[in-house]
Design a protein around this motif. Structure first.
Motif, short mmCIF file in Angstrom:
data_model
loop_
_atom_site.label_atom_id
_atom_site.label_comp_id
_atom_site.label_asym_id
_atom_site.label_seq_id
_atom_site.Cartn_x
_atom_site.Cartn_y
_atom_site.Cartn_z
N LEU A 1 0.83 -1.19 0.00
CA LEU A 1 0.00 0.00 0.00
C LEU A 1 0.88 1.25 0.00
CD1 LEU A 1 -2.93 -0.97 2.39
CD2 LEU A 1 -2.52 -1.59 0.01
N ASP A 2 0.25 2.39 -0.19
CA ASP A 2 0.97 3.65 -0.28
C ASP A 2 1.48 4.11 1.08
OD1 ASP A 2 0.25 3.73 -2.98
OD2 ASP A 2 -1.51 5.00 -2.60
N PHE A 3 2.50 4.96 1.07
CA PHE A 3 2.88 5.66 2.28
C PHE A 3 1.73 6.57 2.71
CE2 PHE A 3 7.28 4.92 0.64
CZ PHE A 3 7.76 4.22 1.73
N ALA A 4 1.65 6.84 4.01
CA ALA A 4 0.56 7.65 4.53
C ALA A 4 0.51 9.03 3.88
CB ALA A 4 0.71 7.78 6.05
N LEU A 5 1.68 9.62 3.60
CA LEU A 5 1.72 10.96 3.01
C LEU A 5 1.22 10.99 1.57
CD1 LEU A 5 5.15 12.32 4.33
CD2 LEU A 5 2.85 12.97 5.10
N ALA A 6 1.19 9.84 0.91
CA ALA A 6 0.82 9.79 -0.51
C ALA A 6 -0.34 8.84 -0.77
CB ALA A 6 2.03 9.36 -1.35
N ARG A 7 -1.11 8.53 0.27
CA ARG A 7 -2.17 7.53 0.13
C ARG A 7 -3.26 8.00 -0.83
NH1 ARG A 7 -6.81 6.87 2.92
NH2 ARG A 7 -6.16 8.38 4.50
N ARG A 8 -3.54 7.16 -1.81
CA ARG A 8 -4.62 7.45 -2.75
C ARG A 8 -5.97 7.21 -2.08
NH1 ARG A 8 -2.20 3.41 -7.11
NH2 ARG A 8 -1.34 2.63 -5.15
N PRO A 9 -7.00 7.94 -2.48
CA PRO A 9 -8.29 7.85 -1.78
C PRO A 9 -8.94 6.48 -1.87
CG PRO A 9 -8.46 9.22 -3.76
CD PRO A 9 -7.00 9.00 -3.52
N GLU A 10 -8.59 5.69 -2.88
CA GLU A 10 -9.20 4.36 -2.97
C GLU A 10 -8.60 3.37 -1.98
OE1 GLU A 10 -6.21 4.52 -6.52
OE2 GLU A 10 -7.52 5.90 -5.41
N GLN A 11 -7.50 3.74 -1.34
CA GLN A 11 -6.91 2.88 -0.31
C GLN A 11 -7.33 3.36 1.07
OE1 GLN A 11 -2.65 2.53 -0.63
NE2 GLN A 11 -2.72 1.63 -2.67
N PRO A 12 -7.77 2.45 1.94
CA PRO A 12 -8.11 2.84 3.31
C PRO A 12 -6.85 3.14 4.12
CG PRO A 12 -8.28 0.47 3.07
CD PRO A 12 -7.98 1.01 1.70
N SER A 13 -6.99 3.98 5.13
CA SER A 13 -5.88 4.22 6.06
C SER A 13 -5.74 3.03 6.99
CB SER A 13 -6.13 5.48 6.87
OG SER A 13 -7.22 5.27 7.77
N LEU A 14 -4.61 2.96 7.69
CA LEU A 14 -4.42 1.88 8.65
C LEU A 14 -5.45 1.97 9.78
CD1 LEU A 14 -2.79 -0.59 9.48
CD2 LEU A 14 -1.22 0.92 10.70
N SER A 15 -5.79 3.18 10.21
CA SER A 15 -6.83 3.34 11.23
C SER A 15 -8.16 2.78 10.75
CB SER A 15 -7.01 4.82 11.59
OG SER A 15 -5.89 5.32 12.27
N GLU A 16 -8.53 3.10 9.51
CA GLU A 16 -9.80 2.61 8.97
C GLU A 16 -9.81 1.09 8.85
OE1 GLU A 16 -11.13 6.43 6.22
OE2 GLU A 16 -9.73 4.96 5.40
#
Length: 454
Positions: A252-267
């Motif tokens: 997955l992407d780094f947090a600073l560059a996360r694309r909107p289709e990827q959920p965050s680790l918190s989510e």
């Protein structure tokens, strides 16, 4: 004398852990891959300043963890995670197999390393497998490939961490190569690398499976909801198993560059809790902040710190949610640790209040501080890595603070290596009292196992 004392202390710790009455119906194990002490300190300063604390640093139980593997002084992620999951020291690159020789997979006809060459090693049960055998719901969540060393060590067994295509089939119920110790299957799986689960296609999936199997379709046939995006994940509901793979052929992407289709680790973590918590027998969940390690290997401190902060945010949100589900965490054990250190250090006497990612400035004049050759330098540097110029040039603040900046290293290597130092552990909730002192990484398994009565 010293050896005898060490053995007595170790025996005492095991005995005390084993004698404790089981308290933890639920266990959540958070693993910050590569999150050594300097990374924690730098992330704390990055987010909160020198006098602040990350959320997990506020937890009441702490310990130092020794990280060496069965055969290496400085460990790889696979045996270090395997030690947490099995209670056994494992050889470098091994996935939850005792005494296995690490043999790299061979390439298939498509040029991908898919042919597993494992010939020996003893399967040792993981705590996820033990929890599943007791009727608990189980899950694994990661910001890396779902088949990567850390998540794989919870649910698979392989002599080499790069046998990703073999690892993938071990988690698909009913299929060839399935790990029967997982019973009816891991209830929640989230991560990246869809190519390890889908067939090879020269144009559309050149890193796909050579055996032609579509493991995602096989998951669906076994009753799983299968997701590829954040929206798919958010629509998942309790009562049905879920697998979400949010990248095509990588992590997955780094947090600073996360694309909107990827959920965050918190989510991802909160959704996993939502799906697992209804089980009346409780649950075991592993959550990995895996991109911390990737940034450090690339000598890129900013992404490492930002992903550590994202990891912390996932922990804080999860503890808050579990306190709603289980007031006082009377039935829930939460453990946060790292698998190994890295070679990043904080150096050069920067003034308090300085940006930790910046160049070092002179305390008295505020001017950029110079090294012995008259060049500026950053507060964070690495012991080794690919960024070591033969002749150093000046670094300015704008360059040092850029998201993509790679800190300099003392020794040139292909990529920055792990560090062999101890890492920190934090714990709270049911059965957390025995997590203290300086202990082997294998002891963490035994303490979790005792806390849950597995």
């Amino acid at each position: 004398m010293h050896k005898r004392l060490s053995l007595l202390l170790a025996a005492s710790l095991v005995a005390s852990g084993a004698a404790a009455a089981p308290q933890a119906k639920n266990i959540i194990f958070f693993l910050g891959d590569g999150m050594g002490p300097t990374t924690i300190t730098a992330a704390r300063i990055f987010k909160h300043g020198e006098d602040g604390l990350l959320g997990f640093e506020r937890l009441e139980r702490t310990a130092r963890i020794k990280t060496y593997s069965n055969d290496f002084q400085t460990t790889d992620s696979a045996p270090s995670m395997g030690a947490y999951m099995t209670g056994v020291k494992i050889n470098q690159d091994g996935i939850s197999l005792k005494d296995a020789r690490a043999i790299e997979p061979d390439k298939d006809a498509n040029g991908n390393r898919t042919v597993d060459k494992c010939v020996d090693g003893q399967v040792v049960p993981t705590i996820l497998e033990l929890a599943k055998a007791r009727g608990k719901a189980v899950g694994a969540v990661t910001t890396t490939a779902l088949t990567h060393a850390t998540p794989a060590s919870t649910f698979a067994h392989a002599c080499h961490r790069d046998a990703a295509y073999s690892i993938a089939r071990q988690i698909v119920p009913g299929g060839e190569g399935y790990n029967a110790a997982l019973g009816d299957g891991v209830d929640v799986l989230m991560g990246g690398a869809r190519n390890h689960f889908t067939p090879y296609d020269r144009a559309r999936n050149p890193k796909g499976r050579a055996d032609g199997r579509d493991l995602l379709k096989e998951f669906a046939a076994q009753g799983y909801a299968v997701g590829a995006t954040r929206a798919d994940m958010l629509s998942a509901r309790p009562g049905r198993k879920f697998v979400g793979i949010y990248s095509a052929d990588d992590h997955l992407d780094f947090a600073l560059a996360r694309r909107p289709e990827q959920p965050s680790l918190s989510e991802m973590t909160l959704k996993a809790v939502e799906l697992l918590a209804p089980d009346p027998d409780g649950f075991f969940l592993m959550v990995e902040g895996g991109k911390i390690d990737h940034a450090l290997h690339d000598n890129n401190a900013k992404n490492a710190l930002a992903d550590t902060v994202a990891f912390d945010e996932a922990i804080v949100a999860t503890i808050a949610r579990m306190r709603e589900i289980d007031p006082g965490l009377e039935n829930t054990l939460i453990v946060i640790t790292a698998d190994h250190d890295h070679t990043m250090v904080l150096n050069g006497y920067p003034k308090r209040g300085s940006k930790v990612l910046d160049i070092v400035h002179d305390y008295a004049t505020g001017q950029p501080k110079k090294d012995a050759d008259g060049k500026t330098f950053t507060a964070l540097v690495f012991g080794n890595g690919k960024v070591r110029p033969d002749q150093r040039a000046d670094v300015d603040s704008a360059t040092a603070l850029d998201d993509a900046y790679q800190q300099e290293a003392g020794v040139r290597t292909v990529y920055e290596s792990h560090g062999g130092g101890d890492v920190k552990l934090y714990a709270t909730g049911a059965g957390s009292a025995p997590f203290k002192g300086t202990i082997e990484n294998t002891q963490v398994f035994h303490l979790m196992k005792a806390a849950a009565g597995l």
